[in-house]
Structures are given as C-alpha cells and as structure tokens.
Design a protein around this motif. Structure first.
Motif, PDB file in Angstrom:
ATOM      1  N   ALA A 165       0.865  -1.188   0.000  1.00 30.38           N
ATOM      2  CA  ALA A 165       0.000   0.000   0.000  1.00 30.38           C
ATOM      3  C   ALA A 165       0.895   1.228   0.000  1.00 30.38           C
ATOM      4  O   ALA A 165       1.867   1.293   0.766  1.00 30.38           O
ATOM      5  N   GLY A 166       0.578   2.189  -0.851  1.00 25.14           N
ATOM      6  CA  GLY A 166       1.392   3.395  -0.945  1.00 25.14           C
ATOM      7  C   GLY A 166       0.750   4.582  -0.244  1.00 25.14           C
ATOM      8  O   GLY A 166      -0.472   4.734  -0.243  1.00 25.14           O
ATOM      9  N   PHE A 167       1.603   5.401   0.359  1.00 21.82           N
ATOM     10  CA  PHE A 167       1.181   6.665   0.979  1.00 21.82           C
ATOM     11  C   PHE A 167       2.023   7.763   0.336  1.00 21.82           C
ATOM     12  O   PHE A 167       3.260   7.701   0.391  1.00 21.82           O
ATOM     13  N   VAL A 168       1.380   8.739  -0.259  1.00 24.04           N
ATOM     14  CA  VAL A 168       2.080   9.696  -1.112  1.00 24.04           C
ATOM     15  C   VAL A 168       1.733  11.133  -0.743  1.00 24.04           C
ATOM     16  O   VAL A 168       0.561  11.465  -0.511  1.00 24.04           O
ATOM     17  N   THR A 169       2.767  11.982  -0.699  1.00 22.17           N
ATOM     18  CA  THR A 169       2.586  13.432  -0.598  1.00 22.17           C
ATOM     19  C   THR A 169       2.995  14.030  -1.935  1.00 22.17           C
ATOM     20  O   THR A 169       4.095  13.755  -2.434  1.00 22.17           O
ATOM     21  N   LEU A 170       2.123  14.829  -2.516  1.00 20.48           N
ATOM     22  CA  LEU A 170       2.400  15.435  -3.819  1.00 20.48           C
ATOM     23  C   LEU A 170       3.024  16.816  -3.662  1.00 20.48           C
ATOM     24  O   LEU A 170       2.875  17.468  -2.620  1.00 20.48           O
ATOM     25  N   HIS A 171       3.725  17.242  -4.692  1.00 21.16           N
ATOM     26  CA  HIS A 171       4.208  18.619  -4.734  1.00 21.16           C
ATOM     27  C   HIS A 171       3.016  19.559  -4.780  1.00 21.16           C
ATOM     28  O   HIS A 171       1.946  19.217  -5.327  1.00 21.16           O
ATOM     29  N   GLY A 172       3.178  20.740  -4.203  1.00 24.05           N
ATOM     30  CA  GLY A 172       2.101  21.711  -4.207  1.00 24.05           C
ATOM     31  C   GLY A 172       1.614  22.025  -5.620  1.00 24.05           C
ATOM     32  O   GLY A 172       2.418  22.250  -6.532  1.00 24.05           O
ATOM     33  N   GLY A 173       0.313  22.016  -5.788  1.00 24.33           N
ATOM     34  CA  GLY A 173      -0.267  22.346  -7.086  1.00 24.33           C
ATOM     35  C   GLY A 173      -0.328  21.192  -8.067  1.00 24.33           C
ATOM     36  O   GLY A 173      -0.854  21.351  -9.180  1.00 24.33           O
TER      37      GLY A 173
END
Length: 524
Positions: free
Chosen positions: A461-469
């Motif tokens: 299972a993946g947990f991801v934070t994206l770059h702003g915007g």
C-alpha cells in the motif's frame, strides 16, 4: 626495561573532547560558531566549555547531565563541557512528550538538566512527574551566569572505555533503549567523518541534522577536529537554509532524504548554489530516490549516502565513491549513490548473513541481514543486559536491516526486516516500490507498507505526498509503478496526504500501519 620511554609518551587515551583543545591551540583566532547574531572563535568556545565544565562539576554529584535544546550553541557546548565535567551526556529529542522525557530522565538517573527556554512548559510538566531530584538550568541569562562563574576544568578519562554518553533510540516499538557510547568510539567515528566528508578549516557546516540524534553523527566533534565553522540552525526551515548557504558560504550539511526533498523543492532553491562552491551533503535513513539525487546534483549538491543506527554512533557505512563511476550516465550514478556502501574507515568489514549465520553470496541478489562490529559499536544498552546480549549474539551486532552484497563488495539495503512485504509467498522490497513511485514527477514524499489481503496474505500500500499544485490519481501511480516493476509489486492502494515523520525527518511507518489497521477494523 631500562631506556624505555614512559607510557605517557606512547599512549594518550582517545576522547573526542581533545579535538577542541587542538582547535583552540592551532586555530584559536578563527571563527568556530555562528548562532544567529552570536559568534565565537575557537579560543572563546574552549573558554566557555571549560568554565561550563567547572560549574557543572559542582552541581548534582556525578550522575549524567541531560540537555534539551535545538541546534544552538548550548547543545554544541555540552558535547565538550559535560564530559570535561566528569559526567556522561544525555541529549534529549526535542519532539518528545512530557511522559517520554520523564522516562528518559528517570532511566538514566540524570541529576542536572540544561534546557532551552522554548521548552519551559514541557520541562515544568516533566519535572512534576519525576521520581528523583533534578536541578534544572534554563539556557538564558542564568546559563551565561553559570559559565561566567565556573573555574576552568578539563577532566579527561584514564582510559578510552568509560561511558561518554547515553543516546536513546526512537522507541517506536516500545520503550526507548539507552545506547551507551564510549570515548574511543566517538573519537574514531568523528575522525572517520572528517576523512570521508573532506572536512577542513575551510569547512562551514550547517546544522540541519539534530545534534540530539546520535550526537549529530558525531559531527560536533568532527567539525571541531577539522577546525571548521559550526553554523547553528534551531529550526529546520528551507528558506533559512538557503539564506545561510548563500550568506555564510556553507560547504557541508547533513540530513535525512526528507530534508533534501525540502531543499530541492523549496521556492527559494531558484537556480541552486549559483556561483558558490558545491555543497557536500551526507544523507542517511531511507535510501534517497534516484530522482531526488538528480535534482540535488542540478542544484549544486554532492550527495553521499550513509548508513548506520543509534547503536553505531551514526554512520557505520558509506557509499564510498569510486573514480571509475564518474563515466556512468546520471541515471546509473544515481542508482549507485543510493547504495549503503561499505564500512567506514574505522569500521570492521560489513557482513550480510543468512538465517544460518553464514555470509551470503555477493551476487546482488541473495538477501540477508546486515551485521556490524568494530570500534563504532555501542558499549551496550543501559540497564538492559538481555537486550544487549540479544543484539549481538555472536559478537556481531544485528541491525534488523535486510540487504544484498554486490560483486564489488558494496551493500544495498532491500528493507527493514519488519518492512519486507510477503505477498503470495514472494518477498517484495518496500524500498524498491518507494523508489519507483518517487520517480513520478508529481511525488514529493512516499512510504510503502504491507496491508492484509485475503488472497495474498498481504499486499503493498502506498502513501504519497504530492508537490504543491500537482494532481495525480491513484491509478496513475499504480500504472507508473507497473511500467517499472513487475505488476505484483505495484501497490494495490494509494492514499494521498502528509506523512508522519520523526524529528530527524524519517517517515514513521508504524503510524501508517496503525492507521491502515484502524481502517480495516472500521470496515469489519
């Protein structure tokens, strides 16, 4: 025998505090510390530390001295003053709760605590719960008065093995353990960091790594040994880091990959270092992704990957760069840089061993547990002989990390033993999946864990934070991984949001597991 020189000519016990003696004698007029508007030379730093040592020696007997402070001159001075006072040093994680601070203070038996005023409320709460007397010293005018009142003192050990300090593990799987360091180990580890990171009197070292964590990988002593300049940074802020790099001429800094990510994607990064010298960066924790390494290179940072634990004074292994790798293309160089490497120059040869305790084949395929020994391995766990014995059952410290050895002798971690995902009988490396996800241009941070699955037992299972915007779907991430890895390795689910991290920037996977378990329970 007649004519033999006395032992004192041949032998001097190794202690990391001697590096400040040398720096003051040889570079006393040069800048040692920058802390906001305050600046001290090495002669002044030596004087402050010896007087603080003298003052501490009159307080609280011989029990350890604890320090709770961010990366300021206070915690730096403690690395010399406390041992010179004849006491052992305990540096406390600044992000702990009052109950956790109480546990550490009670467990080590500290009789004196020096603390930064910003933690006054936390300390008041902790002191009220303590089971033994504790003298607290607030690092403000009282601290300066204490230094001014002290008579210079330099207590040195009669041999190299006395207790220098106690460092507490993160305690994510139970109560933190008190890892005991000795003088010899810290002296030699600091020397290894000088050599591997190219520290010199030209060094301007920015404190982006907490000094409470493994004594900042022994860099308080290493930078001092090289007579470089310490630039203090009380709070990790990407804009301030970029300002200090450009304003103070920073040449070196350390941190977890998440720190690198903050710098790489900060709006203040601009064109990077510009006309200034390239900055040497040491990073530990999870292997940095090739994508992040490429970005740091473009900005003017030369990144070296290190590997170690609290039990090994920080970095026991280094991805020692080989000149023949210069001819590799950028992608291949990034892959090589992500390896954990070989034992540092004062370490014993690193072993990767199978379940039978024998060395595995150095083929880059067979997986075993990384085992270490040498001068930079702990004395043991404070008041815990059973855990000490279990950690090194045959004289080799078991790290709990699983890895391979490549034919050239370089080790590469495949996963923590507890992080390996066993899906349908296949072992899947969470690190391999994380690096594939991190190569997506929209991804800033990523963590992968195992979650239960009725058919396969468990799946990624993946947990991801994206770059702003940036916006991307779960399906986009899964297909991105499948384009790089076998389909069964792709995460079955992807969740987006901020990731929980420790004060040193490591992602707290146990909290992600807890969150995943609670969702399963709710669904049931």
């Amino acid at each position: 025998m007649d004519g033999e020189p006395p032992d004192m000519v041949l032998f001097e016990p190794l202690t990391p505090t001697s590096y400040l003696d040398r720096a003051a004698a040889s570079h006393g007029d040069r800048l040692a510390v920058v802390d906001g508007n305050d600046r001290w030379t090495y002669a002044e730093l030596h004087g402050r530390c010896t007087r603080l040592a003298g003052a501490l020696a009159t307080l609280g007997g011989t029990a350890p001295v604890a320090v709770l402070a961010p990366n300021t001159h206070v915690i730096l001075e403690a690395h010399f003053a406390v041992p010179w006072s004849g006491r052992s040093l305990v540096t406390i994680n600044t992000r702990l709760s009052a109950d956790e601070v109480v546990y550490i203070l009670d467990h080590c038996g500290a009789s004196v605590l020096v603390y930064d005023p910003s933690y006054a409320e936390l300390i008041d709460s902790a002191v009220a719960k303590l089971t033994h007397p504790l003298l607290t010293i607030r690092a403000d005018d009282r601290y300066e008065e204490l230094i001014a009142s002290g008579s210079p003192l330099r207590t040195t050990p009669g041999n190299e093995s006395p207790l220098l300090s106690i460092n507490y593990t993160s305690g994510t799987t139970g109560r933190p353990k008190g890892v005991m360091y000795h003088h010899r180990g810290a002296y030699l580890q600091a020397l290894a960091m000088v050599g591997h990171m190219g520290l010199s009197p030209r060094t301007v070292h920015l404190w982006t790594l907490p000094m409470f964590h493994c004594h900042g990988w022994c860099f308080p002593w290493a930078v001092t040994a090289a007579a470089g300049t310490h630039v203090c940074l009380p709070r990790m802020d990407a804009a301030e880091v970029w300002r200090l790099i450009r304003h103070e001429g920073v040449t070196h800094l350390n941190g977890a990959p998440t720190v690198l990510s903050m710098l790489a994607h900060a709006k203040d990064a601009g064109a990077g270092i510009g006309d200034g010298p390239r900055v040497r960066v040491a990073t530990g924790g999870a292997p940095p992704s090739p994508a992040l390494l490429r970005r740091m290179d473009q900005l003017g940072f030369d990144v070296t990957h290190l590997y170690g634990l609290t039990e090994t004074y920080g970095p026991a292994m280094i991805c020692d760069w080989r000149p023949e790798w210069d001819s590799l293309d950028h992608d291949e160089q990034s892959k090589v840089k992500a390896r954990q490497g070989v034992g540092n120059m004062i370490s014993h040869r690193v072993r990767v061993i199978g379940a039978d305790g024998a060395d595995i084949v150095a083929d880059g395929i067979e997986v075993g547990e990384i085992a270490l020994r040498g001068n930079n391995v702990m004395l043991g766990y404070l008041n815990d002989p059973e855990a000490t014995a279990a950690a090194a059952p045959d004289g080799w410290f078991r790290t709990g990390d699983l890895g391979v050895i490549h034919p050239d002798g370089y080790v590469e971690i495949r996963d923590r033993r507890k992080d390996i995902i066993i899906s349908g009988g296949e072992n899947i490396s969470s690190i391999e999946i994380e690096q594939a996800i991190a190569d997506h241009p929209a991804v800033r941070d990523v963590a992968v864990i195992a979650i239960p699955d009725e058919r396969w037992g468990e799946v990624p299972a993946g947990f991801v934070t994206l770059h702003g915007g940036r916006h991307v779907s779960e399906r986009d991430i899964i297909e991105h991984v499948k384009s790089r890895l076998a389909s069964f390795k792709a995460p079955k689910t992807v969740r987006f949001g901020d990731l929980p991290k420790t004060s040193t920037g490591k992602i707290q996977k146990f909290l992600l597991r807890r969150s995943a378990e609670s969702r399963v329970d709710t669904a049931v």
